[in-house]
Write a protein that holds these residues in place. Structure first.
Motif, mmCIF file in Angstrom:
data_model
loop_
_atom_site.group_PDB
_atom_site.id
_atom_site.type_symbol
_atom_site.label_atom_id
_atom_site.label_comp_id
_atom_site.label_asym_id
_atom_site.label_seq_id
_atom_site.Cartn_x
_atom_site.Cartn_y
_atom_site.Cartn_z
ATOM 1 N N TRP A 159 6.006 5.324 0.739
ATOM 2 C CA TRP A 159 4.653 5.875 0.734
ATOM 3 C C TRP A 159 4.361 6.715 1.961
ATOM 4 O O TRP A 159 3.558 7.654 1.886
ATOM 5 C CB TRP A 159 3.632 4.763 0.542
ATOM 6 C CG TRP A 159 3.619 4.365 -0.892
ATOM 7 C CD1 TRP A 159 4.224 3.286 -1.463
ATOM 8 C CD2 TRP A 159 3.069 5.119 -1.966
ATOM 9 N NE1 TRP A 159 4.069 3.309 -2.825
ATOM 10 C CE2 TRP A 159 3.351 4.418 -3.163
ATOM 11 C CE3 TRP A 159 2.349 6.304 -2.042
ATOM 12 C CZ2 TRP A 159 2.948 4.883 -4.404
ATOM 13 C CZ3 TRP A 159 1.936 6.764 -3.282
ATOM 14 C CH2 TRP A 159 2.243 6.065 -4.443
ATOM 15 N N GLY A 165 -0.903 8.313 2.429
ATOM 16 C CA GLY A 165 0.243 7.545 1.938
ATOM 17 C C GLY A 165 0.167 6.085 2.340
ATOM 18 O O GLY A 165 0.426 5.183 1.523
ATOM 19 N N TYR A 174 -2.294 4.026 0.247
ATOM 20 C CA TYR A 174 -1.769 3.530 -1.029
ATOM 21 C C TYR A 174 -0.752 2.423 -0.828
ATOM 22 O O TYR A 174 -0.651 1.500 -1.665
ATOM 23 C CB TYR A 174 -1.190 4.684 -1.850
ATOM 24 C CG TYR A 174 -2.262 5.403 -2.625
ATOM 25 C CD1 TYR A 174 -2.849 4.814 -3.736
ATOM 26 C CD2 TYR A 174 -2.729 6.643 -2.224
ATOM 27 C CE1 TYR A 174 -3.855 5.450 -4.437
ATOM 28 C CE2 TYR A 174 -3.742 7.284 -2.914
ATOM 29 C CZ TYR A 174 -4.293 6.675 -4.023
ATOM 30 O OH TYR A 174 -5.310 7.284 -4.716
ATOM 31 N N PHE A 175 -0.011 2.465 0.257
ATOM 32 C CA PHE A 175 0.898 1.359 0.573
ATOM 33 C C PHE A 175 0.111 0.062 0.733
ATOM 34 O O PHE A 175 0.467 -0.974 0.157
ATOM 35 C CB PHE A 175 1.671 1.677 1.852
ATOM 36 C CG PHE A 175 2.249 0.464 2.526
ATOM 37 C CD1 PHE A 175 3.344 -0.183 1.997
ATOM 38 C CD2 PHE A 175 1.679 -0.031 3.697
ATOM 39 C CE1 PHE A 175 3.877 -1.326 2.616
ATOM 40 C CE2 PHE A 175 2.190 -1.152 4.326
ATOM 41 C CZ PHE A 175 3.295 -1.805 3.777
#
Length: 459
Positions: A309, A326, A329-330
């Motif tokens: 991510w 990113g 979302y991780f």
């Protein structure tokens, strides 16, 4: 060459397609290669020459890979990947890397402004997947140079994807056939994609630009802006994908689908199975699984997911906001998988879809603002830092309610179901008249509004 420009629609596309139709079947691949190179040369004249030279060199390395023993193939594959990554890092991340080094050290670099060539990320991923597939023996044999160059320069996908793998692309080249059914489907798909872009995406782009320029937003205005950008980026990118898929059908090639109603996802994991499908699949197959995927112990699974991510965020741009996006979302995926999974599964489906949509909308605000201070101010406004409602909130809502209703319908299966039922109920000429009307309406929007390039051209 932008698919949503008057020049492309009424000059370049008719000329290219007439040449393609007049070319005998055995020569269509070569004519398509000439057309594709000319289209990219129009956009990036200098880089297109560099890319042509690079592609030829990589092709020679690929030939060499077929002639050596297995232990030497890995070295050649790594050389191929290294060359592609070097160009990607240089053109796209040069300033970002040096500014990061400067921040960590006292050394002051003189930064030169580099403009990344259009589509360099999509091009790089296509070349890397080709090299890995060749090394792993997934290609039956070394392709002809012309076929390989066509894969690199194929104009519907070179700027913004979808990302295609060479075996899937090559399977459709022999022979290239154009059918009436595929041509009709391609034209309808292209017009629908054009309408998504110029009617919906461009309208929401203008609305979000208006709202985000306001220094002191109320909570309601900030959320209207967030929803505007959420729909803008979806209709912008899915609109391009529809147009690219439609163009390919006109040429006798079927490209993979890139979206499947992502805003109907009932979880973050489900969202990424529906959004930018070819990119998610690429990272899974070429990064996540080689790292060990989910077959490892928990700490390693978390590390693998974090790497994927972080790279996904960086792929979208050389800016810290993309890295944060990113990582966001991780974190959501880890919470969903290991902390809240049981609770979420007990929630009603409608509630899960709504919650996922709201989390995605918040995530898009990380994506939208390269300036971290501006991003912070906007997120604070979304959670009430500047008050709940103001007079402009009602103006934004009232003047764009129709577009939001259209967006909700068009981003759910309802629109597709209405489309299919209408197509089945009406005679074909009437259906075609409806598509023609949508095309004329799109052209009216194009002529009367400021040109808006596709968002993902920068990637």
């Amino acid at each position: 060459m932008s698919f949503n420009s008057i020049f492309f629609l009424f000059s370049a596309l008719p000329l290219f397609y007439a040449l393609y139709l007049l070319t005998p079947p055995k020569g269509k691949r070569y004519m398509l290669l000439v057309i594709s190179f000319a289209a990219y040369f129009w956009v990036e004249p200098l880089f297109s020459i560099l890319l042509l030279m690079l592609a030829c060199y990589l092709y020679l390395l690929n030939l060499r890979m077929q002639q050596v023993r297995q232990y030497k193939k890995l070295a050649i594959c790594m050389e191929l990947i290294g060359i592609v990554l070097f160009l990607l890092l240089y053109f796209k991340y040069y300033g970002f890397l040096l500014s990061g080094i400067s921040a960590l050290t006292s050394f002051d670099f003189t930064l030169r402004l580099l403009i990344a060539p259009a589509g360099i990320s999509f091009i790089s991923f296509s070349l890397i997947s080709y090299a890995i597939d060749l090394y792993q023996g997934k290609l039956q044999k070394q392709p002809k140079l012309g076929d390989f160059l066509l894969y690199v320069f194929y104009f519907p996908k070179i700027i913004m994807g979808p990302i295609m793998r060479y075996p899937d692309f090559e399977a459709q080249l022999k022979p290239l056939r154009i059918s009436i059914a595929a041509t009709h489907e391609g034209l309808c798909r292209f017009v629908i994609g054009l309408a998504k872009k110029v009617i919906l995406a461009n309208t929401f782009a203008f609305l979000f630009e208006q709202i985000s320029a306001n220094a002191a937003l109320s909570m309601l205005s900030a959320w209207i802006g967030a929803f505007a950008f959420t729909f803008q980026i979806y209709f912008d990118f899915s609109g391009y994908s529809d147009m690219a898929i439609g163009l390919s059908l006109l040429l006798g090639i079927r490209m993979p689908e890139n979206f499947h109603y992502p805003y109907m996802a009932n979880s973050i994991k489900d969202f990424w199975k529906r959004w930018h499908i070819t990119l998610s699949t690429w990272f899974k197959d070429y990064v996540y699984i080689p790292l060990g995927g989910s077959r490892c112990k928990l700490p390693r699974v978390i590390l693998n997911t974090f790497i994927v991510w972080s790279l996904t965020g960086l792929w979208h741009g050389a800016s810290w906001n993309f890295v944060l996006w990113g990582i966001y979302y991780f974190v959501l995926l880890m919470l969903e998988r290991y902390v809240l999974g049981g609770f979420l599964r007990k929630c009603p489906q409608t509630l899960r879809i709504l919650l996922t949509f709201l989390l995605v909308a918040i995530g898009w605000m990380l994506f939208a603002f390269p300036d971290l201070a501006q991003m912070s101010d906007y997120l604070k406004a979304m959670f009430g830092a500047n008050g709940l409602i103001d007079e402009q909130s009602f103006w934004y809502f009232k003047n764009h309610l129709f577009y939001f209703l259209c967006a909700v319908i068009a981003s759910t299966p309802l629109f597709h179901q209405i489309y299919l039922r209408t197509k089945a109920a009406l005679r074909l000429p009437l259906h075609d008249l409806m598509i023609l009307g949508l095309f004329i309406l799109s052209i009216c929007y194009l002529v009367t509004s400021t040109f808006q390039p596709f968002l993902y051209t920068q990637f």
